[in-house]
Design a protein around this motif. Structure first.
Motif, PDB file in Angstrom:
ATOM      1  N   LEU A  21      -1.829  10.996  -7.342  1.00 21.59           N
ATOM      2  CA  LEU A  21      -2.814  10.383  -6.458  1.00 21.59           C
ATOM      3  C   LEU A  21      -3.168  11.308  -5.316  1.00 21.59           C
ATOM      4  O   LEU A  21      -2.425  12.229  -4.977  1.00 21.59           O
ATOM      5  CB  LEU A  21      -2.280   9.046  -5.921  1.00 21.59           C
TER       6      LEU A  21
ATOM      7  N   HIS B 210      -2.926   3.439  -1.453  1.00 22.86           N
ATOM      8  CA  HIS B 210      -3.270   2.893  -2.773  1.00 22.86           C
ATOM      9  C   HIS B 210      -2.585   1.541  -2.958  1.00 22.86           C
ATOM     10  O   HIS B 210      -1.367   1.429  -2.806  1.00 22.86           O
ATOM     11  CB  HIS B 210      -2.846   3.864  -3.883  1.00 22.86           C
TER      12      HIS B 210
ATOM     13  N   SER C 210       0.858  -1.176   0.000  1.00 22.09           N
ATOM     14  CA  SER C 210       0.000   0.000   0.000  1.00 22.09           C
ATOM     15  C   SER C 210       0.899   1.232   0.000  1.00 22.09           C
ATOM     16  O   SER C 210       1.762   1.374   0.866  1.00 22.09           O
ATOM     17  CB  SER C 210      -0.904  -0.007   1.239  1.00 22.09           C
TER      18      SER C 210
ATOM     19  N   GLN D 134     -12.424   4.747  -5.705  1.00 27.95           N
ATOM     20  CA  GLN D 134     -11.679   5.217  -6.866  1.00 27.95           C
ATOM     21  C   GLN D 134     -12.057   6.643  -7.236  1.00 27.95           C
ATOM     22  O   GLN D 134     -11.250   7.384  -7.789  1.00 27.95           O
ATOM     23  CB  GLN D 134     -11.910   4.279  -8.048  1.00 27.95           C
TER      24      GLN D 134
ATOM     25  N   ILE E 203      -6.217   7.576  -8.863  1.00 30.45           N
ATOM     26  CA  ILE E 203      -4.783   7.508  -9.141  1.00 30.45           C
ATOM     27  C   ILE E 203      -4.603   7.539 -10.651  1.00 30.45           C
ATOM     28  O   ILE E 203      -5.357   6.891 -11.383  1.00 30.45           O
ATOM     29  CB  ILE E 203      -4.143   6.244  -8.525  1.00 30.45           C
TER      30      ILE E 203
ATOM     31  N   LYS F 115      -5.263  -1.760  -7.250  1.00 32.04           N
ATOM     32  CA  LYS F 115      -5.671  -0.599  -8.048  1.00 32.04           C
ATOM     33  C   LYS F 115      -4.731  -0.392  -9.230  1.00 32.04           C
ATOM     34  O   LYS F 115      -5.159  -0.009 -10.320  1.00 32.04           O
ATOM     35  CB  LYS F 115      -5.711   0.648  -7.172  1.00 32.04           C
TER      36      LYS F 115
ATOM     37  N   TYR G  38     -10.560   8.889  -4.279  1.00 32.48           N
ATOM     38  CA  TYR G  38      -9.111   8.776  -4.215  1.00 32.48           C
ATOM     39  C   TYR G  38      -8.582   8.203  -5.534  1.00 32.48           C
ATOM     40  O   TYR G  38      -8.106   7.075  -5.596  1.00 32.48           O
ATOM     41  CB  TYR G  38      -8.698   7.882  -3.046  1.00 32.48           C
TER      42      TYR G  38
END
Length: 522
Positions: free
Chosen positions: A392, A199, A195, A358, A363, A243, A361
């Motif tokens: 991000l 993320h 992480s 998503q 990316i 992700k 947050y």
């Protein structure tokens, strides 16, 4: 090196592939505020109008939250089949150490690292020579090895700037064998997941089956790797649950149909685009839906295999293999979940509804560079590098543990430190606090360490004192930092500010003198 022009930069994001999230959200925000003004003008005493105002305000506030600034991080990736070669003395151009803006993360994947039985056993005892090279090169630049994983000749290394260490959590590694009936790891994949500021990211270094006729087998092997690799993380147990996934390595895809003369003349004439349609990976992506989820930059660099060693000329042996883009870097942004039948089909509403975090947050992945580095000739492969910008919005930016050295530190007296758990996490009495010299290479590269309190787990915001015995402290002066290592999260989750340890009186008595190496006292 052939760098992609700005117009060729590739960008992917977790919410939209056609326009920036910021401009789209601003447009919708204006629409929502317009609706809100209409509601206020038409508002009556009935509950329905009140609910409409409340709903519109909620949506407007959600959009405002999404417009908060995002942070940009630079990721530099390397894939190289080193063909059992010994490490080089200089890898500066491979790592682009002087690149601006500066790099935050390095991910390095090697294939065919020397794995003879005697060599492999010795590497199990200590770091292999390639790992040492990258650690010795990146350590003085302020990068720390986050983790590594090796399976025979496959090696994957992750480095990060020291400042990012407390925000890289839940680190896990795994591997999959595919070569020689799955028993010997000469082919397969090694992966790292973690992480990064909340993320979930996964990096997959592969070495797939060789030879022209095995294109379908390579796809089958990759699919098998994706199906069998798993992690002990409840929300991302599999590779494709993350992700962002980066898939790279010696994927071994070749150029079909075209003869050796046509391939070489196209390369020498700078007409690489004539070869793209017969690249097996590009061809397979058109047939296989799961491969279509992966993005790759244009192949604007010469095929990276097969070269004569210590030369820039392609294979001149009797076999005269056709050049091929065997060494690749691809990435995948997790697709948005398909709406259920119960969801409202209205596009405008769907664009403002969160989808597994998503939307709130997002990316975004932008590829800045995708090329080979032709100057390295120790292998019959040329290394390939990919430089990316990760944009991000952080899920968090606070360390889990606060650490503070108390008073002056020197080896003339016992030292004192305090630590405080700032947020509840899976702390353990097996956690420890390391004393690191600035420029340290990995979490295990400490000068000394102390165990955390062993009789009971701390409460959140409780200040706990620990002492460090003077005999364990360095005699010479230098710049140091304290790091809290979590055994459950497999990472450093808290760092103190840098501080000075004073030179001990014993140092002068013993005739010790500090040495400056690359700007760091040794």
């Amino acid at each position: 090196m052939d760098l992609l022009p700005d117009g060729s930069r590739l960008r992917s994001d977790s919410t939209s592939s056609s326009e920036s999230q910021g401009s789209r959200s601003k447009t919708i925000l204006r629409q929502r505020l317009s609706e809100l003004m209409t509601c206020i003008e038409d508002m009556s005493s009935d509950d329905e109008a009140g609910e409409e105002v409340s709903r519109t305000l909620d949506e407007a506030f959600q959009l405002c939250a999404r417009l908060l600034p995002t942070d940009a991080f630079r990721l530099h990736m390397v894939t190289w089949n080193v063909a059992t070669a010994e490490p080089l003395e200089d890898v500066a151009s491979l790592l682009q150490l002087n690149d601006q803006p500066s790099i935050d993360l390095y991910v390095i994947g090697l294939q065919e690292v020397n794995a003879t039985p005697v060599r492999f056993i010795s590497d199990l005892i200590a770091e292999d020579s390639w790992s040492h090279l990258f650690m010795d090169t990146l350590g003085p630049k302020g990068f720390v090895k986050v983790t590594s994983v090796r399976m025979q000749g496959l090696l994957l290394l992750v480095f990060a700037k020291m400042m990012h260490l407390p925000f890289i959590r839940n680190i896990q590694t795994t591997y999959t064998r595919t070569g020689i009936f799955g028993y010997w790891g000469n082919k397969g994949a090694v992966s790292v997941r973690f992480s990064f500021y909340g993320h979930m990211m996964c990096f997959l270094n592969c070495h797939l089956a060789a030879h022209m006729h095995n294109a379908l087998q390579r796809v089958d092997e990759f699919e098998y790797i994706l199906e069998t690799q798993d992690f002990d993380i409840f929300d991302t147990p599999h590779v494709l649950d993350h992700k962002v996934v980066f898939w790279f390595g010696d994927l071994n895809f070749r150029i079909e149909d075209h003869g050796l003369h046509f391939v070489r003349s196209s390369i020498n004439g700078g007409r690489l685009n004539l070869l793209w349609s017969k690249d097996q990976l590009i061809m397979m992506k058109k047939k296989e839906p799961f491969l279509q989820e992966f993005d790759e930059g244009p192949l604007n660099f010469k095929p990276t295999y097969k070269f004569d060693r210590k030369a820039d000329s392609y294979d001149s042996s009797g076999k005269k293999r056709k050049p091929a883009w065997t060494d690749r870097i691809l990435w995948r942004i997790k697709p948005k979940s398909l709406p259920s039948e119960e969801d409202d089909d209205d596009d405008e509403k769907a664009s403002t509804s969160p989808d597994d975090g998503q939307e709130e947050y997002p990316i975004m992945v932008t590829q800045n560079t995708y090329t080979s580095v032709m100057s390295y000739g120790v292998s019959d492969h040329k290394p390939v590098i990919g430089n990316f910008t990760l944009e991000l919005r952080k899920y968090f930016d606070t360390q889990l543990v606060d650490l503070t050295p108390v008073g002056e530190w020197s080896a003339d007296q016992n030292a004192l430190l305090t630590y405080t758990i700032l947020e509840d996490f899976m702390s353990s009495t097996w956690d420890w606090i390391g004393l690191y010299k600035v420029g340290f290479k990995s979490a295990s590269d400490y000068e000394t360490f102390v165990w955390v309190r062993e009789n009971e787990l701390p409460e959140v915001n409780e200040v706990i004192e620990k002492s460090v015995v003077k005999d364990d402290l360095p005699l010479l002066s230098g710049e140091y930092v304290l790091g809290y290592y979590s055994t459950n999260l497999n990472s450093i989750v808290g760092l103190s500010d840098n501080f000075q340890i004073l030179e001990s009186k014993r140092a002068a008595m013993e005739g010790l003198v500090s040495k400056d190496i690359n700007g760091i006292d040794k």
